[in-house]
Design a protein around this motif. Structure first.
Motif, PDB file in Angstrom:
ATOM      1  N   VAL A  80       0.866  -1.172   0.000  1.00  0.00           N
ATOM      2  CA  VAL A  80       0.000   0.000   0.000  1.00  0.00           C
ATOM      3  C   VAL A  80       0.906   1.225   0.000  1.00  0.00           C
ATOM      4  O   VAL A  80       1.707   1.411   0.919  1.00  0.00           O
ATOM      5  CB  VAL A  80      -0.930   0.018   1.230  1.00  0.00           C
ATOM      6  N   GLY A  81       0.824   2.042  -1.032  1.00  0.00           N
ATOM      7  CA  GLY A  81       1.629   3.255  -1.105  1.00  0.00           C
ATOM      8  C   GLY A  81       0.972   4.386  -0.343  1.00  0.00           C
ATOM      9  O   GLY A  81      -0.242   4.589  -0.427  1.00  0.00           O
ATOM     10  N   ILE A  82       1.764   5.128   0.434  1.00  0.00           N
ATOM     11  CA  ILE A  82       1.241   6.239   1.231  1.00  0.00           C
ATOM     12  C   ILE A  82       2.143   7.451   0.998  1.00  0.00           C
ATOM     13  O   ILE A  82       3.351   7.391   1.186  1.00  0.00           O
ATOM     14  CB  ILE A  82       1.194   5.893   2.728  1.00  0.00           C
ATOM     15  N   HIS A  83       1.528   8.553   0.569  1.00  0.00           N
ATOM     16  CA  HIS A  83       2.269   9.772   0.227  1.00  0.00           C
ATOM     17  C   HIS A  83       1.476  10.952   0.786  1.00  0.00           C
ATOM     18  O   HIS A  83       0.646  11.535   0.115  1.00  0.00           O
ATOM     19  CB  HIS A  83       2.411   9.847  -1.303  1.00  0.00           C
ATOM     20  N   LEU A  84       1.723  11.252   2.060  1.00  0.00           N
ATOM     21  CA  LEU A  84       0.902  12.217   2.782  1.00  0.00           C
ATOM     22  C   LEU A  84       1.769  13.250   3.506  1.00  0.00           C
ATOM     23  O   LEU A  84       2.930  12.989   3.811  1.00  0.00           O
ATOM     24  CB  LEU A  84       0.041  11.501   3.832  1.00  0.00           C
ATOM     25  N   PRO A  85       1.193  14.409   3.813  1.00  0.00           N
ATOM     26  CA  PRO A  85       1.808  15.260   4.822  1.00  0.00           C
ATOM     27  C   PRO A  85       1.779  14.527   6.168  1.00  0.00           C
ATOM     28  O   PRO A  85       1.318  13.380   6.246  1.00  0.00           O
ATOM     29  CB  PRO A  85       0.909  16.507   4.837  1.00  0.00           C
ATOM     30  N   ASP A  86       2.228  15.172   7.218  1.00  0.00           N
ATOM     31  CA  ASP A  86       2.294  14.494   8.518  1.00  0.00           C
ATOM     32  C   ASP A  86       0.915  14.472   9.187  1.00  0.00           C
ATOM     33  O   ASP A  86       0.676  15.118  10.208  1.00  0.00           O
ATOM     34  CB  ASP A  86       3.331  15.166   9.420  1.00  0.00           C
ATOM     35  N   TYR A  87       0.017  13.689   8.610  1.00  0.00           N
ATOM     36  CA  TYR A  87      -1.336  13.536   9.129  1.00  0.00           C
ATOM     37  C   TYR A  87      -1.368  12.372  10.131  1.00  0.00           C
ATOM     38  O   TYR A  87      -0.626  11.394  10.001  1.00  0.00           O
ATOM     39  CB  TYR A  87      -2.323  13.241   7.996  1.00  0.00           C
ATOM     40  N   TRP A  88      -2.312  12.464  11.076  1.00  0.00           N
ATOM     41  CA  TRP A  88      -2.411  11.443  12.120  1.00  0.00           C
ATOM     42  C   TRP A  88      -2.778  10.078  11.550  1.00  0.00           C
ATOM     43  O   TRP A  88      -2.446   9.042  12.135  1.00  0.00           O
ATOM     44  CB  TRP A  88      -3.451  11.856  13.162  1.00  0.00           C
ATOM     45  N   GLU A  89      -3.440  10.065  10.392  1.00  0.00           N
ATOM     46  CA  GLU A  89      -3.914   8.804   9.830  1.00  0.00           C
ATOM     47  C   GLU A  89      -2.779   7.834   9.493  1.00  0.00           C
ATOM     48  O   GLU A  89      -3.019   6.635   9.324  1.00  0.00           O
ATOM     49  CB  GLU A  89      -4.749   9.066   8.570  1.00  0.00           C
ATOM     50  N   ALA A 132      -4.876  15.686  -2.697  1.00  0.00           N
ATOM     51  CA  ALA A 132      -5.031  16.312  -4.009  1.00  0.00           C
ATOM     52  C   ALA A 132      -3.932  17.333  -4.261  1.00  0.00           C
ATOM     53  O   ALA A 132      -3.401  17.430  -5.378  1.00  0.00           O
ATOM     54  CB  ALA A 132      -6.408  16.977  -4.112  1.00  0.00           C
ATOM     55  N   GLU A 133      -3.584  18.105  -3.236  1.00  0.00           N
ATOM     56  CA  GLU A 133      -2.596  19.178  -3.413  1.00  0.00           C
ATOM     57  C   GLU A 133      -1.776  19.324  -2.145  1.00  0.00           C
ATOM     58  O   GLU A 133      -2.299  19.240  -1.037  1.00  0.00           O
ATOM     59  CB  GLU A 133      -3.299  20.491  -3.733  1.00  0.00           C
ATOM     60  N   HIS A 134      -0.474  19.508  -2.306  1.00  0.00           N
ATOM     61  CA  HIS A 134       0.404  19.749  -1.162  1.00  0.00           C
ATOM     62  C   HIS A 134       1.639  20.487  -1.628  1.00  0.00           C
ATOM     63  O   HIS A 134       2.316  20.060  -2.566  1.00  0.00           O
ATOM     64  CB  HIS A 134       0.805  18.432  -0.480  1.00  0.00           C
ATOM     65  N   ASP A 135       1.900  21.603  -0.977  1.00  0.00           N
ATOM     66  CA  ASP A 135       3.121  22.367  -1.215  1.00  0.00           C
ATOM     67  C   ASP A 135       3.292  22.722  -2.695  1.00  0.00           C
ATOM     68  O   ASP A 135       4.385  22.650  -3.250  1.00  0.00           O
ATOM     69  CB  ASP A 135       4.328  21.562  -0.716  1.00  0.00           C
ATOM     70  N   GLY A 136       2.170  23.091  -3.323  1.00  0.00           N
ATOM     71  CA  GLY A 136       2.223  23.515  -4.716  1.00  0.00           C
ATOM     72  C   GLY A 136       2.229  22.390  -5.726  1.00  0.00           C
ATOM     73  O   GLY A 136       2.296  22.648  -6.932  1.00  0.00           O
ATOM     74  N   ASN A 137       2.150  21.145  -5.273  1.00  0.00           N
ATOM     75  CA  ASN A 137       2.142  19.997  -6.170  1.00  0.00           C
ATOM     76  C   ASN A 137       0.804  19.264  -6.064  1.00  0.00           C
ATOM     77  O   ASN A 137       0.091  19.394  -5.070  1.00  0.00           O
ATOM     78  CB  ASN A 137       3.287  19.042  -5.837  1.00  0.00           C
ATOM     79  N   SER A 152      -0.644  -2.134 -12.470  1.00  0.00           N
ATOM     80  CA  SER A 152      -1.040  -2.635 -11.148  1.00  0.00           C
ATOM     81  C   SER A 152      -1.740  -1.572 -10.315  1.00  0.00           C
ATOM     82  O   SER A 152      -2.499  -1.893  -9.402  1.00  0.00           O
ATOM     83  CB  SER A 152       0.201  -3.126 -10.387  1.00  0.00           C
ATOM     84  N   LEU A 153      -1.486  -0.286 -10.605  1.00  0.00           N
ATOM     85  CA  LEU A 153      -2.006   0.808  -9.772  1.00  0.00           C
ATOM     86  C   LEU A 153      -3.493   1.002 -10.067  1.00  0.00           C
ATOM     87  O   LEU A 153      -3.896   1.695 -10.992  1.00  0.00           O
ATOM     88  CB  LEU A 153      -1.214   2.085 -10.044  1.00  0.00           C
ATOM     89  N   GLU A 154      -4.315   0.379  -9.223  1.00  0.00           N
ATOM     90  CA  GLU A 154      -5.755   0.301  -9.489  1.00  0.00           C
ATOM     91  C   GLU A 154      -6.556   1.368  -8.751  1.00  0.00           C
ATOM     92  O   GLU A 154      -7.537   1.894  -9.283  1.00  0.00           O
ATOM     93  CB  GLU A 154      -6.239  -1.096  -9.084  1.00  0.00           C
ATOM     94  N   HIS A 155      -6.159   1.693  -7.512  1.00  0.00           N
ATOM     95  CA  HIS A 155      -6.940   2.619  -6.694  1.00  0.00           C
ATOM     96  C   HIS A 155      -6.061   3.759  -6.191  1.00  0.00           C
ATOM     97  O   HIS A 155      -5.046   3.512  -5.526  1.00  0.00           O
ATOM     98  CB  HIS A 155      -7.544   1.896  -5.487  1.00  0.00           C
ATOM     99  N   ILE A 156      -6.455   4.978  -6.474  1.00  0.00           N
ATOM    100  CA  ILE A 156      -5.809   6.168  -5.920  1.00  0.00           C
ATOM    101  C   ILE A 156      -6.811   6.803  -4.969  1.00  0.00           C
ATOM    102  O   ILE A 156      -7.882   7.273  -5.374  1.00  0.00           O
ATOM    103  CB  ILE A 156      -5.401   7.153  -7.032  1.00  0.00           C
ATOM    104  N   VAL A 157      -6.478   6.767  -3.670  1.00  0.00           N
ATOM    105  CA  VAL A 157      -7.373   7.263  -2.618  1.00  0.00           C
ATOM    106  C   VAL A 157      -6.868   8.632  -2.182  1.00  0.00           C
ATOM    107  O   VAL A 157      -5.687   8.790  -1.843  1.00  0.00           O
ATOM    108  CB  VAL A 157      -7.396   6.296  -1.423  1.00  0.00           C
ATOM    109  N   VAL A 158      -7.761   9.613  -2.184  1.00  0.00           N
ATOM    110  CA  VAL A 158      -7.360  11.001  -1.942  1.00  0.00           C
ATOM    111  C   VAL A 158      -7.972  11.498  -0.637  1.00  0.00           C
ATOM    112  O   VAL A 158      -9.196  11.525  -0.476  1.00  0.00           O
ATOM    113  CB  VAL A 158      -7.779  11.907  -3.115  1.00  0.00           C
ATOM    114  N   MET A 159      -7.119  11.884   0.284  1.00  0.00           N
ATOM    115  CA  MET A 159      -7.550  12.387   1.580  1.00  0.00           C
ATOM    116  C   MET A 159      -7.850  13.881   1.468  1.00  0.00           C
ATOM    117  O   MET A 159      -7.125  14.624   0.820  1.00  0.00           O
ATOM    118  CB  MET A 159      -6.452  12.131   2.616  1.00  0.00           C
ATOM    119  N   GLY A 160      -8.931  14.326   2.120  1.00  0.00           N
ATOM    120  CA  GLY A 160      -9.289  15.739   2.084  1.00  0.00           C
ATOM    121  C   GLY A 160     -10.132  16.069   0.871  1.00  0.00           C
ATOM    122  O   GLY A 160     -10.662  15.190   0.177  1.00  0.00           O
ATOM    123  N   ASP A 161     -10.247  17.369   0.604  1.00  0.00           N
ATOM    124  CA  ASP A 161     -11.101  17.836  -0.490  1.00  0.00           C
ATOM    125  C   ASP A 161     -10.373  17.746  -1.827  1.00  0.00           C
ATOM    126  O   ASP A 161      -9.151  17.652  -1.900  1.00  0.00           O
ATOM    127  CB  ASP A 161     -11.524  19.288  -0.242  1.00  0.00           C
TER     128      ASP A 161
END
Length: 538
Positions: A80-89, A132-137, A152-161
Motif C-alpha cells: 500500500v503506497g502512502i504519500h501524505l503530509p504528517d497527518y495522524w492517519e 489532491a494538493e500539497h506544497d504547490g504539487n 497494477s495501480l488500481e486505486h488512488i485514494v485522496v484524503m481531504g477535499d
C-alpha cells in the motif's frame, strides 16, 4: 534475508532485540491497560485546532482502516503506497496493514513523478493514498498519469477535499463503504519477521533503492534507544522529520507506540509552534538534524518557553557543529546526543550519558542495540579513517527487487558496507569523516570532507556548508565550498585563512566558492551533494 544467518537471527531473539510480538500487539496491550491515554497529539495545519487521539481512538481507526483496505481487495503481501503530509492517519494506516497482512511503502512528500513512478513499478502497488494538493504539487493527478503506465495501480485514494475524477475520496469512498465483518481478518496478521516496510533511500548519491524492513528490524532500533536513554511509557516524542521516512515513522510514531508513550506531530516545521507544543504537552524527547536544532534554539532565545519537560535532544543525519552542544545546554538545559544511522539500519551508534559533555560534537557514538561496527583503515590514512561496515538486528532485509545491488554491499560474513568513511573516536565509538562516494580526490589525497565542513561551519559568515569535488583533469577533483551565507557573504580567501588558522592542511583547502540561498536536502536532512555536483560541475 541477506547477510543474516539463521543462528544470528536466533541470537537476536535470545538477546531481546527481536521478539515474537508485533506493533499491533503493542497497540492492543496499551489500549487494554490505558485506553484513554494520548497516543498521538497533532495539528493538521499550524493554525488548526490541536487534536488528541487516545490509544482507544487509534485502535478503532486501525480496525476501520483495515476493513477499508479489505474493501479494495488488498491481499496479503501486497504493498500500500502512502504519500501524505504528517497527518495522524499514518499511524492507524500502518497498523491496519499489519492487521490484514499487507506491506507499506511510505513515500516522502519531496518525491515527484520520477520517484513516485519508480516506487509504483518496483512494488507493483495496487492502492495509493495521497492528497489532491500539497506544497504547490498535485500528487493525486501525478499518480493518475503514472497509473496509465503502471497497470497494477488500481486505486488512488485522496484524503481531504478535491479528489480528481477517477480517484476515490478517503472519507466518501474508502471509509464509507468499508466492510465491517471482523471475521474477514482471521489469520491475516503479518508476523514480525516478514517483510513489512519498504523505504526508498534518500538518494544523496543517486537513484533511490528500496530498503526492506520487517517489524523486528524496526523494533531492534527502538530497543536501542530504550536501552541507551532509559525510556519508558512517560515518553512524549516530537521530530520535524517526515512520517513518510524512517525517522518520522519509526522514531516518532512507532517508538512511542511500542513503549506506551505519546507522539506529538505538529504537522509542519515551525520552531515556535514546536516550542508551544513542547510547553503545552510536556515533550520529553526531540530528535532532529542539526539545522532544525539550531532553528529551535533561535526561536527559544527570541521568545522563551517553559521546556522543563525536555530530557533528551538527539541529532543525526549530519555532523553536529561543536557550538551546538553548548548552545543546547545553555538554552534548553538538556544534553545533546549525536546519532549515526541509515535508512538501511536505523540508529547504529549513539553518544551516551557517561560521555564527556561536548562529545556529541566530536563523535557519532558507540554501537547500540546489538549492532556491530567495523572500520577498514585506508592505506596511508593519517587518522585511520576507512570504510565503515555494520551488521546486526536492525539491519534491513535487503533492497527490494534489487538483490544484486544489496549483495554488492555485503561481504561473506554479512557485514554491510555503509558507504561512509569513519575513524575510531577513542572511546569505543566512531566519528564519520565522509562518504566513499563523497570523497574528494585531490591529486593523490582524499580530502576529509566532514572534518573540513566542521571547521567552516564555525566561520561567522557561514550558515551552512557543503564541500564537493569538481572534476579537473590536472588534479582529479578541485575542492569547492558551497556556502549559504550568514549575513554578508564570505569571500574565498577568508575561508582559506580561517581553515589555515585551524590547522587544516593545504591540500584540503577549497579552490572554488559557490554561494547559494539554500542547500538541497533530503527529507531526513542530508545534503543532496549529487545535485550540487551536477549544478556546479561546469
Amino acid at each position: 534475508m541477506a547477510g543474516d544467518s539463521e543462528s544470528a537471527r536466533d541470537q537476536y531473539r535470545r538477546d531481546g532485540w527481536w521478539r515474537d510480538g508485533t506493533f499491533l500487539d503493542d497497540l492492543r496491550r496499551h489500549t487494554a491497560q490505558n485506553p484513554g491515554k494520548p497516543a498521538l497529539i497533532t495539528r493538521r495545519t499550524p493554525d488548526a485546532d490541536t487534536e488528541t487521539f487516545s490509544y482507544s481512538d487509534i485502535s478503532a481507526a486501525t480496525d476501520r482502516f483495515a476493513h477499508a483496505l479489505l474493501g479494495l481487495d488488498v491481499k496479503p503481501g501486497e504493498y500500500v503506497g502512502i504519500h501524505l503530509p504528517d497527518y495522524w492517519e499514518m499511524l492507524p494506516l500502518a497498523l491496519a496493514c499489519i492487521k490484514i497482512g499487507a506491506r507499506i511503502s511510505p513515500l516522502m512528500p519531496s518525491f515527484r513523478r520520477r520517484e513516485l513512478e519508480l516506487a509504483a513499478r518496483t512494488t507493483q502497488m495496487r492502492v495509493f493514498i495521497t492528497v489532491a494538493e500539497h506544497d504547490g504539487n498535485r500528487p493525486a493527478d501525478t499518480m493518475r498519469e503514472i497509473a496509465t503506465r503502471v497497470p497494477s495501480l488500481e486505486h488512488i485514494v485522496v484524503m481531504g477535499d478535491g479528489a480528481p475524477p477517477g480517484t476515490l475520496s478517503f472519507d466518501g469512498d474508502f471509509l464509507a463503504h468499508a466492510p465491517a465483518d471482523a471475521g474477514d481478518l482471521t489469520g491475516r496478521e503479518l508476523p514480525p519477521d516478514e517483510p513489512y516496510l519498504i523505504l526508498f533511500t534518500s538518494g544523496t548519491t543517486g537513484d533511490p533503492k528500496g530498503a526492506l524492513h520487517s517489524q523486528n528490524t524496526l523494533y531492534a532500533g527502538i530497543r536501542a534507544y530504550q536501552d541507551v536513554l532509559g525510556m519508558d511509557d512517560s515518553l512524549v516524542k516530537a521530530s520535524p522529520h517526515t512520517n513518510m521516512h524512517y525517522v518520522g515513522f519509526v522514531q516518532n510514531l512507532l517508538t512511542p507506540l511500542a513503549l506506551g508513550g505519546t507522539a506529538v506531530v505538529p504537522g509542519v516545521w515551525d520552531p515556535a509552534l514546536y516550542l508551544e507544543m513542547f510547553e503545552r504537552h510536556g515533550v520529553t524527547f526531540f530528535y532532529a538534524g542539526p539545522g532544525f536544532v539550531a532553528q529551535l534554539l533561535q526561536a527559544q532565545r527570541a521568545r522563551p518557553r517553559d521546556v522543563g519537560s525536555l530530557r533528551y535532544i538527539v541529532s543525526g543525519s549530519a555532523p553536529v557543529p561543536p557550538t551546538l552542544v553548548q548552545e543546547v545546554r545553555e538554552t534548553l538545559g538538556v544534553p545533546l546526543y549525536s546519532l549515526w544511522g541509515m535508512t538501511e539500519n536505523g540508529p547504529v551508534t549513539m553518544t551516551r550519558r557517561d560521555d564527556p559533555p561536548d562529545w556529541a560534537a566530536r563523535s557519532d557514538g558507540r554501537p547500540t542495540g546489538g549492532m556491530q561496527v567495523r572500520i577498514d583503515p585506508l592505506p596511508g590514512s593519517p587518522d585511520g579513517s576507512g570504510p565503515l561496515w555494520v551488521r546486526g538486528p536492525a539491519q534491513c532485509l535487503g533492497y527490494y527487487k534489487n538483490e544484486q545491488a544489496y549483495a554488492a554491499d555485503l561481504d561473506e560474513d554479512g557485514w554491510f558496507n555503509t558507504g561512509d568513511l569513519a575513524r575510531d573516536d577513542g572511546r569505543g565509538g566512531i566519528r564519520i569523516t565522509g562518504r566513499t562516494k563523497d570523497i574528494i580526490m585531490h591529486t593523490s589525497f582524499n580530502v576529509p570532507v566532514s572534518d573540513v565542513e566542521n571547521v567552516l561551519i564555525a566561520h561567522p559568515k557561514v550558515a551552512e556548508i557543503a564541500l564537493i569535488g569538481i572534476p579537473d583533469e590536472a588534479v582529479v577533483e578541485r575542492v569547492c565550498a558551497v556556502v549559504v551565507p550568514a549575513g554578508d557573504p564570505p569571500e574565498l580567501p577568508e575561508l582559506i585563512d580561517f581553515l589555515r588558522a585551524a590547522g587544516v592542511g593545504e591540500l584540503y583547502l577549497p579552490e572554488l566558492l559557490e554561494l547559494v540561498d539554500t542547500l538541497p536536502r533530503t527529507a531526513t536532512g542530508k545534503v543532496r551533494k549529487v545535485e550540487l555536483r551536477e549544478r556546479f560541475a561546469g
